[in-house]
Design a protein around this motif. Structure first.
Motif, PDB file in Angstrom:
ATOM      1  N   ILE A  45      -3.772  22.217  10.531  1.00 55.54           N
ATOM      2  CA  ILE A  45      -4.740  21.840  11.547  1.00 55.54           C
ATOM      3  C   ILE A  45      -5.403  20.556  11.065  1.00 55.54           C
ATOM      4  N   PRO A  46      -5.339  19.474  11.859  1.00 58.18           N
ATOM      5  CA  PRO A  46      -6.004  18.236  11.408  1.00 58.18           C
ATOM      6  C   PRO A  46      -7.510  18.422  11.340  1.00 58.18           C
ATOM      7  N   ALA A  47      -8.114  17.933  10.266  1.00 49.50           N
ATOM      8  CA  ALA A  47      -9.546  18.166  10.058  1.00 49.50           C
ATOM      9  C   ALA A  47     -10.215  16.949   9.440  1.00 49.50           C
ATOM     10  N   ASP A  48      -9.984  15.787  10.013  1.00 49.48           N
ATOM     11  CA  ASP A  48     -10.560  14.576   9.449  1.00 49.48           C
ATOM     12  C   ASP A  48     -12.024  14.392   9.826  1.00 49.48           C
ATOM     13  N   THR A  49     -12.457  14.968  10.939  1.00 51.50           N
ATOM     14  CA  THR A  49     -13.816  14.734  11.434  1.00 51.50           C
ATOM     15  C   THR A  49     -14.659  16.001  11.440  1.00 51.50           C
ATOM     16  N   VAL A  50     -14.439  16.882  10.486  1.00 52.01           N
ATOM     17  CA  VAL A  50     -15.182  18.143  10.421  1.00 52.01           C
ATOM     18  C   VAL A  50     -16.528  17.905   9.743  1.00 52.01           C
ATOM     19  N   ARG A  51     -17.599  18.445  10.341  1.00 53.79           N
ATOM     20  CA  ARG A  51     -18.923  18.355   9.704  1.00 53.79           C
ATOM     21  C   ARG A  51     -19.621  19.703   9.859  1.00 53.79           C
ATOM     22  N   ALA A  52     -20.430  20.037   8.870  1.00 53.41           N
ATOM     23  CA  ALA A  52     -21.153  21.308   8.891  1.00 53.41           C
ATOM     24  C   ALA A  52     -22.300  21.227   9.883  1.00 53.41           C
ATOM     25  N   VAL A  53     -22.422  22.240  10.746  1.00 52.34           N
ATOM     26  CA  VAL A  53     -23.495  22.308  11.727  1.00 52.34           C
ATOM     27  C   VAL A  53     -24.567  23.274  11.260  1.00 52.34           C
ATOM     28  N   SER A  54     -24.151  24.394  10.680  1.00 52.48           N
ATOM     29  CA  SER A  54     -25.094  25.425  10.270  1.00 52.48           C
ATOM     30  C   SER A  54     -24.585  26.106   9.002  1.00 52.48           C
ATOM     31  N   VAL A  55     -25.485  26.312   8.039  1.00 57.54           N
ATOM     32  CA  VAL A  55     -25.164  27.034   6.805  1.00 57.54           C
ATOM     33  C   VAL A  55     -26.190  28.148   6.648  1.00 57.54           C
ATOM     34  N   ILE A  56     -25.721  29.395   6.615  1.00 56.46           N
ATOM     35  CA  ILE A  56     -26.602  30.550   6.477  1.00 56.46           C
ATOM     36  C   ILE A  56     -26.208  31.301   5.207  1.00 56.46           C
ATOM     37  N   ASP A  57     -27.161  31.468   4.297  1.00 59.98           N
ATOM     38  CA  ASP A  57     -26.923  32.198   3.057  1.00 59.98           C
ATOM     39  C   ASP A  57     -27.182  33.675   3.308  1.00 59.98           C
ATOM     40  N   THR A  58     -26.161  34.502   3.076  1.00 57.11           N
ATOM     41  CA  THR A  58     -26.295  35.945   3.273  1.00 57.11           C
ATOM     42  C   THR A  58     -26.204  36.674   1.941  1.00 57.11           C
ATOM     43  N   GLY A  59     -26.855  36.144   0.934  1.00 47.93           N
ATOM     44  CA  GLY A  59     -26.867  36.795  -0.370  1.00 47.93           C
ATOM     45  C   GLY A  59     -25.632  36.500  -1.195  1.00 47.93           C
ATOM     46  N   GLY A  60     -25.325  35.253  -1.392  1.00 46.68           N
ATOM     47  CA  GLY A  60     -24.174  34.873  -2.203  1.00 46.68           C
ATOM     48  C   GLY A  60     -22.959  34.489  -1.384  1.00 46.68           C
ATOM     49  N   LEU A  61     -22.867  34.955  -0.153  1.00 46.37           N
ATOM     50  CA  LEU A  61     -21.794  34.579   0.755  1.00 46.37           C
ATOM     51  C   LEU A  61     -22.412  33.739   1.861  1.00 46.37           C
ATOM     52  N   TYR A  62     -21.858  32.577   2.102  1.00 42.72           N
ATOM     53  CA  TYR A  62     -22.416  31.647   3.087  1.00 42.72           C
ATOM     54  C   TYR A  62     -21.606  31.718   4.372  1.00 42.72           C
ATOM     55  N   SER A  63     -22.294  31.796   5.480  1.00 42.22           N
ATOM     56  CA  SER A  63     -21.679  31.721   6.799  1.00 42.22           C
ATOM     57  C   SER A  63     -21.891  30.295   7.292  1.00 42.22           C
ATOM     58  N   VAL A  64     -20.793  29.535   7.397  1.00 44.49           N
ATOM     59  CA  VAL A  64     -20.897  28.113   7.710  1.00 44.49           C
ATOM     60  C   VAL A  64     -20.171  27.834   9.019  1.00 44.49           C
ATOM     61  N   LEU A  65     -20.851  27.149   9.921  1.00 48.23           N
ATOM     62  CA  LEU A  65     -20.278  26.747  11.205  1.00 48.23           C
ATOM     63  C   LEU A  65     -19.994  25.253  11.148  1.00 48.23           C
ATOM     64  N   PHE A  66     -18.752  24.874  11.417  1.00 49.55           N
ATOM     65  CA  PHE A  66     -18.320  23.482  11.392  1.00 49.55           C
ATOM     66  C   PHE A  66     -17.930  23.057  12.795  1.00 49.55           C
ATOM     67  N   TYR A  67     -18.054  21.764  13.067  1.00 49.09           N
ATOM     68  CA  TYR A  67     -17.646  21.221  14.351  1.00 49.09           C
ATOM     69  C   TYR A  67     -16.697  20.062  14.120  1.00 49.09           C
ATOM     70  N   ASP A  68     -15.550  20.103  14.767  1.00 49.72           N
ATOM     71  CA  ASP A  68     -14.562  19.036  14.715  1.00 49.72           C
ATOM     72  C   ASP A  68     -14.738  18.198  15.971  1.00 49.72           C
ATOM     73  N   GLU A  69     -15.343  17.023  15.827  1.00 54.38           N
ATOM     74  CA  GLU A  69     -15.677  16.180  16.974  1.00 54.38           C
ATOM     75  C   GLU A  69     -14.437  15.664  17.701  1.00 54.38           C
ATOM     76  N   GLN A  70     -13.407  15.320  16.958  1.00 58.78           N
ATOM     77  CA  GLN A  70     -12.216  14.731  17.558  1.00 58.78           C
ATOM     78  C   GLN A  70     -11.473  15.727  18.445  1.00 58.78           C
ATOM     79  N   HIS A  71     -11.363  16.972  18.000  1.00 56.29           N
ATOM     80  CA  HIS A  71     -10.598  17.980  18.738  1.00 56.29           C
ATOM     81  C   HIS A  71     -11.477  18.963  19.506  1.00 56.29           C
ATOM     82  N   ARG A  72     -12.807  18.804  19.390  1.00 59.76           N
ATOM     83  CA  ARG A  72     -13.787  19.664  20.057  1.00 59.76           C
ATOM     84  C   ARG A  72     -13.534  21.146  19.759  1.00 59.76           C
ATOM     85  N   ILE A  73     -13.484  21.448  18.476  1.00 56.20           N
ATOM     86  CA  ILE A  73     -13.259  22.822  18.009  1.00 56.20           C
ATOM     87  C   ILE A  73     -14.375  23.190  17.046  1.00 56.20           C
ATOM     88  N   TYR A  74     -14.925  24.403  17.211  1.00 56.90           N
ATOM     89  CA  TYR A  74     -15.846  24.969  16.230  1.00 56.90           C
ATOM     90  C   TYR A  74     -15.055  25.834  15.273  1.00 56.90           C
TER      91      TYR A  74
END
Length: 97
Positions: A45-74
């Motif tokens: 999966i091409p991922a040249d334009t991925v950036r982190a939108v949200s980082v949530i720490d759940t006690g050592g495990l992080y839930s991270v939401l990324f957005y790919d602007e070029q392909h409009r995919i979360y």
């Protein structure tokens, strides 16, 4: 004197082994974007334009939401931080808008 030389050679072999094995285990671990880009490239999966939108720490495990602007995919990934400063992908998925 011989003991010091043997100890130096042993540590030199250990350092060389770490220098070769570290990039194989952690290709780009310094930022969450780098770790996810490597994971997405591994899934073809091409991922040249991925950036982190949200980082949530759940006690050592992080839930991270990324957005790919070029392909409009979360992308949603679960990540952890071994050694406290490296990022490692633990799994996730994608949603197309």
């Amino acid at each position: 004197m011989r003991g010091h030389r043997n100890r130096f050679i042993r540590w030199l072999i250990i350092a060389a082994s770490l220098a070769l094995l570290f990039p194989a285990c952690y290709p780009d671990p310094w930022t969450p974007e780098g770790a996810v880009s490597e994971a997405l490239r591994g899934m073809s999966i091409p991922a040249d334009t991925v950036r982190a939108v949200s980082v949530i720490d759940t006690g050592g495990l992080y839930s991270v939401l990324f957005y790919d602007e070029q392909h409009r995919i979360y992308h949603h990934f679960f990540m952890d931080r071994p050694f406290g400063f490296l990022w490692r992908n633990r799994g996730g998925g994608a949603v197309r808008l």
